[in-house]
Design a protein around this motif. Structure first.
Motif, PDB file in Angstrom:
ATOM      1  N   LEU A  37     -15.928  16.294-123.466  1.00 33.82           N
ATOM      2  CA  LEU A  37     -15.780  17.379-124.428  1.00 33.82           C
ATOM      3  C   LEU A  37     -17.001  18.294-124.339  1.00 33.82           C
ATOM      4  O   LEU A  37     -18.120  17.843-124.098  1.00 33.82           O
ATOM      5  N   LYS A  38     -16.774  19.575-124.550  1.00 32.61           N
ATOM      6  CA  LYS A  38     -17.874  20.537-124.538  1.00 32.61           C
ATOM      7  C   LYS A  38     -17.698  21.497-125.709  1.00 32.61           C
ATOM      8  O   LYS A  38     -16.614  22.043-125.912  1.00 32.61           O
ATOM      9  N   LEU A  39     -18.777  21.685-126.447  1.00 30.69           N
ATOM     10  CA  LEU A  39     -18.730  22.580-127.599  1.00 30.69           C
ATOM     11  C   LEU A  39     -18.924  24.032-127.158  1.00 30.69           C
ATOM     12  O   LEU A  39     -19.837  24.345-126.393  1.00 30.69           O
ATOM     13  N   VAL A  40     -18.044  24.897-127.634  1.00 30.56           N
ATOM     14  CA  VAL A  40     -18.214  26.344-127.453  1.00 30.56           C
ATOM     15  C   VAL A  40     -18.472  26.920-128.838  1.00 30.56           C
ATOM     16  O   VAL A  40     -17.556  27.040-129.662  1.00 30.56           O
ATOM     17  N   HIS A  41     -19.715  27.245-129.096  1.00 29.55           N
ATOM     18  CA  HIS A  41     -20.097  27.651-130.452  1.00 29.55           C
ATOM     19  C   HIS A  41     -20.518  29.109-130.502  1.00 29.55           C
ATOM     20  O   HIS A  41     -21.228  29.593-129.616  1.00 29.55           O
ATOM     21  N   TYR A  42     -20.076  29.791-131.565  1.00 31.51           N
ATOM     22  CA  TYR A  42     -20.541  31.147-131.837  1.00 31.51           C
ATOM     23  C   TYR A  42     -21.175  31.200-133.225  1.00 31.51           C
ATOM     24  O   TYR A  42     -20.596  30.696-134.197  1.00 31.51           O
ATOM     25  N   ASP A  43     -22.344  31.822-133.281  1.00 30.51           N
ATOM     26  CA  ASP A  43     -23.018  32.050-134.564  1.00 30.51           C
ATOM     27  C   ASP A  43     -22.379  33.266-135.220  1.00 30.51           C
ATOM     28  O   ASP A  43     -22.543  34.394-134.751  1.00 30.51           O
ATOM     29  N   THR A  44     -21.695  33.048-136.308  1.00 32.67           N
ATOM     30  CA  THR A  44     -20.984  34.132-136.990  1.00 32.67           C
ATOM     31  C   THR A  44     -21.881  34.940-137.925  1.00 32.67           C
ATOM     32  O   THR A  44     -21.421  35.887-138.571  1.00 32.67           O
ATOM     33  N   GLN A  45     -23.135  34.566-138.028  1.00 33.10           N
ATOM     34  CA  GLN A  45     -24.183  35.385-138.643  1.00 33.10           C
ATOM     35  C   GLN A  45     -23.880  35.768-140.098  1.00 33.10           C
ATOM     36  O   GLN A  45     -24.303  36.827-140.567  1.00 33.10           O
ATOM     37  N   SER A  46     -23.121  34.958-140.782  1.00 30.00           N
ATOM     38  CA  SER A  46     -22.740  35.242-142.185  1.00 30.00           C
ATOM     39  C   SER A  46     -22.067  36.601-142.307  1.00 30.00           C
ATOM     40  O   SER A  46     -22.249  37.326-143.288  1.00 30.00           O
ATOM     41  N   LEU A  62     -16.973  27.915-135.130  1.00 23.04           N
ATOM     42  CA  LEU A  62     -17.352  29.173-135.769  1.00 23.04           C
ATOM     43  C   LEU A  62     -18.090  28.844-137.053  1.00 23.04           C
ATOM     44  O   LEU A  62     -17.469  28.528-138.081  1.00 23.04           O
ATOM     45  N   HIS A  63     -19.392  28.861-136.994  1.00 22.04           N
ATOM     46  CA  HIS A  63     -20.204  28.551-138.178  1.00 22.04           C
ATOM     47  C   HIS A  63     -21.426  29.464-138.207  1.00 22.04           C
ATOM     48  O   HIS A  63     -21.999  29.781-137.159  1.00 22.04           O
ATOM     49  N   ASP A  64     -21.839  29.830-139.406  1.00 18.01           N
ATOM     50  CA  ASP A  64     -23.006  30.683-139.570  1.00 18.01           C
ATOM     51  C   ASP A  64     -24.288  29.900-139.276  1.00 18.01           C
ATOM     52  O   ASP A  64     -24.553  28.872-139.900  1.00 18.01           O
ATOM     53  N   GLN A  65     -25.036  30.371-138.302  1.00 27.56           N
ATOM     54  CA  GLN A  65     -26.337  29.775-137.977  1.00 27.56           C
ATOM     55  C   GLN A  65     -27.481  30.719-138.345  1.00 27.56           C
ATOM     56  O   GLN A  65     -28.656  30.396-138.151  1.00 27.56           O
ATOM     57  N   SER A  66     -27.130  31.892-138.828  1.00 26.46           N
ATOM     58  CA  SER A  66     -28.116  32.866-139.291  1.00 26.46           C
ATOM     59  C   SER A  66     -27.487  33.644-140.440  1.00 26.46           C
ATOM     60  O   SER A  66     -26.285  33.552-140.681  1.00 26.46           O
TER      61      SER A  66
END
Length: 412
Positions: A78-87, A42-46
């Motif tokens: 291993l597989k990354l499941v990533h969500y852009d939390t959009q700040s 869970l990290h902001d990418q936008s």
């Protein structure tokens, strides 16, 4: 924790899009028919914090690629499941539940601001999903389901304040962002100023949207301190450093900061605006140890658009590897078994040095570094080995109270 400069965002937006468009980072053929172990992100990418979040995700990608190249964990990829939390804090809450309930990931690495961490921590505790917060912060989290791998004030601010006072003088003026990080960090600054015989002349807080520091600079000029301590946060607040230099104050009163340079400020400001500013963190890209050099080379080869690799990215990489080492030790991804493996005092030799889990606090004992800006780069001046999270240790003991689950505001 840091909101990045606006003009970083334009470049990071393109970079973030490329990141999210990347293919899966494992090939099933290399592992037979074994299902992948899912690692949540869970990290902001936008949005306003994207420039901090993008290198953190890329560090996770690098760590996962390294483990997969070495055969995976327990014979599984291993597989990354990533969500852009959009700040956006609401996005943190929504995606945290998806990772825990729908995706059923083995672990989640994520959160940048303290607000985002506190938005997701209850969800992961409720659904028994192991959580790593890899960002430097104000300290005080005490939760057996959570591991905090970033530095706290006892590891960095305690080093920064006396060093800066010794270089300039003991009459200090503090400026900070007006939310929990800035408010609590300012308290730590005042404590360390007092502990070392100094005097705090004033503490001024600023909402994150403030860009005009003219009245503040006039107030500081009237107070005539020996030193400015800054916990200003984000792109808007970076305007202070330009306005300070434009007012001709740069050569008169030095600045030490707990936040300056976490994205790429030294190389984007003019040297006249940034040279001489002092900072203390758990990692600087400029460290020349073999492990740091290898990490920087690998990450920039995989992600050439990353502008700077700070403690945020390095802490994420080290947090991931600490979890991977714990899975190996436990022989399972089962949450409590992995927690108990981490609580054995498990260590990882990372780019910042040896990082060791402190059982009573679930924080890390790790090196801290002090540096000043020189010719638009950080110049590392001092290394403090095996700095302990003594601030959180003053309020948190998960050995005696394993059911504790809160963030303490430490009495200073």
């Amino acid at each position: 924790m840091v909101i990045s400069r606006r003009h970083f965002l334009r470049s990071s937006a393109t970079f973030a899009a490329a990141t999210l468009a990347s293919p899966a980072i494992f090939t099933r053929g290399a592992f037979g028919q074994e299902d992948p172990i899912l690692v949540g992100s869970l990290h902001d990418q936008s949005g306003p914090i994207a420039a901090s979040g993008v290198p953190m995700v890329e560090s996770l990608n690098l760590g996962i690629s390294e483990v997969n190249a070495a055969g995976g964990l327990l014979g599984r990829p291993l597989k990354l499941v990533h969500y852009d939390t959009q700040s956006n804090i609401q996005m943190y809450s929504q995606y945290a539940q998806q990772l825990a309930v729908r995706d059923k990931v083995a672990v989640v690495h994520g959160g940048i601001t303290s607000a985002s961490r506190e938005a997701v921590r209850p969800t992961f505790s409720r659904f028994r999903t192991l959580y790593f917060y890899n960002t430097l912060y104000e300290g005080g989290v005490c939760d057996r389901n959570t591991f905090c791998t970033g530095t706290t004030p006892a590891q960095t601010v305690e080093k920064l304040v006396p060093y800066a006072m010794g270089k300039s003088g003991k009459r200090v003026y503090i400026i900070a962002a007006d939310y929990n990080y800035g408010q609590i960090t300012a308290k730590w600054m005042q404590k360390y100023v007092k502990d070392h015989g100094g005097e705090t002349l004033s503490v001024d807080f600023f909402p994150l949207d403030v860009t005009n520091f003219g009245p503040t600079i006039s107030k500081i000029q009237a107070a005539k301190p020996d030193l400015i301590l800054s916990a200003l946060v984000g792109g808007n607040h970076t305007a202070f450093y330009r306005q300070w230099a434009s007012a001709g104050m740069k050569s008169q009163i030095p600045i030490a900061s707990t936040t300056f340079g976490l994205v790429n400020e030294p190389s984007t400001l003019d040297a006249a605006e940034s040279d001489g500013i002092i900072g203390a963190y758990g990692y600087f890209e400029e460290l020349t140890t073999p492990a740091s050099t290898a990490y920087v080379g690998a990450l920039k080869k995989a992600s050439p658009s990353i502008p700077y690799i700070s403690e945020l990215a390095c802490g994420t990489y080290e947090g991931f590897h600490l979890w991977a080492e714990a899975v190996k030790k436990a022989g399972t991804i089962e949450r409590m078994a992995v927690i108990e493996a981490l609580e054995t005092g498990l260590s990882f030799d990372g780019p910042s040095g040896k990082v060791t889990i402190d059982h009573p606090t679930h924080h890390t004992t790790r090196n801290a570094y002090l540096a000043d800006v020189k010719e638009r780069k950080w110049n590392v001046l001092e290394t403090y080995t095996d700095a302990k999270p003594l601030d959180t240790a003053a309020v948190c003991d998960l050995v005696k109270n394993p059911g504790d689950n809160k963030q303490y505001e430490i009495s200073i």
